[in-house]
Design an enzyme around this catalytic site. Structure first.
Site, short mmCIF file in Angstrom:
data_model
loop_
_atom_site.label_atom_id
_atom_site.label_comp_id
_atom_site.label_asym_id
_atom_site.label_seq_id
_atom_site.Cartn_x
_atom_site.Cartn_y
_atom_site.Cartn_z
N TYR A 32 0.50 -1.50 -0.08
CA TYR A 32 0.68 -0.23 -0.11
C TYR A 32 1.01 1.02 0.02
CZ TYR A 32 -2.94 3.57 1.97
OH TYR A 32 -4.10 4.36 1.92
N ASN A 34 1.39 5.34 -0.18
CA ASN A 34 0.91 6.08 -0.90
C ASN A 34 1.84 6.99 -1.12
OD1 ASN A 34 -2.56 6.76 0.20
ND2 ASN A 34 -1.94 5.76 1.98
N ARG A 78 -10.16 9.40 -8.73
CA ARG A 78 -11.85 9.99 -7.55
C ARG A 78 -11.23 11.17 -7.14
NH1 ARG A 78 -8.46 4.89 -5.36
NH2 ARG A 78 -8.14 6.67 -3.15
N ASP A 80 -11.15 11.58 -2.48
CA ASP A 80 -11.92 10.58 -1.59
C ASP A 80 -12.14 12.01 -0.76
OD1 ASP A 80 -10.76 8.92 -2.74
OD2 ASP A 80 -8.63 8.14 -1.85
N ASP A 109 -1.82 4.91 -4.50
CA ASP A 109 -2.11 5.98 -4.89
C ASP A 109 -1.31 7.36 -5.00
OD1 ASP A 109 -4.74 4.91 -4.32
OD2 ASP A 109 -5.30 5.72 -2.18
#
Length: 125
Positions: A32, A34, A78, A80, A109
Site C-alpha cells: 500500500y 500513498n 477519485r 476521497d 494512491d
C-alpha cells in the site's frame, strides 16, 4: 469476482470504516503506497495507516469519476472525502490497484500532500 469487482468491494469496505473486512480482500504481501507519504506492507500496514486516521475522521467516501481496467490492473480517478464533525475534506486521488487470484496485491494512491494537509487542517479546526 473480477479485479474491478474486488476493488469496488474493497473500497466499499474501506469507506464504511470496515478496515478488517477490507483487508480480507488483500494479499498477505500487499503493498500500500500513498506516494507522497510512503509505503506499508501487508494487511497490518494498511490497518496501521487507517488506525492513525480513526480519531481524525468520523466518515469517509471515495467518489470515482473515471475508471479503467485491463487484466489484473484497475485504475481510478477519485475524490476521497473525509468528514469530521460535519465538515468535509476533499482530496483528488489517482489510484492504481493490481489484483491477482482475487486479492489486491498493490494499492498505490497518487495525491498532493499539501492539499491533504491543508484540507485536514480545515476540518480539524
Amino acid at each position: 469476482m473480477t479485479p474491478t469487482e474486488v476493488v469496488h468491494e474493497f473500497i466499499a469496505r474501506i469507506t464504511s470504516l470496515d478496515v478488517d473486512g477490507a483487508c480480507e480482500l488483500v494479499d498477505a504481501e500487499v503493498e500500500y503506497d500513498n506516494v507522497p507519504m510512503g509505503k506499508v506492507q501487508g494487511p497490518e500496514g494498511i490497518k496501521s495507516v487507517f488506525s492513525q486516521m480513526s480519531g481524525m475522521i468520523d466518515a469517509m467516501e471515495f467518489v470515482t469519476h473515471r475508471e479503467s481496467a485491463a487484466g489484473d490492473l484497475v485504475l481510478n480517478e477519485r475524490t476521497d472525502r473525509f468528514r469530521k464533525d460535519g465538515k468535509w475534506a476533499e482530496l483528488p486521488v489517482a489510484g492504481v490497484f493490481e489484483v491477482h487470484d482475487g486479492r489486491i496485491t498493490l494499492w498505490r494512491d497518487y495525491f498532493d500532500l499539501a492539499t491533504m494537509t491543508n484540507q485536514f487542517a480545515e476540518i480539524a479546526s
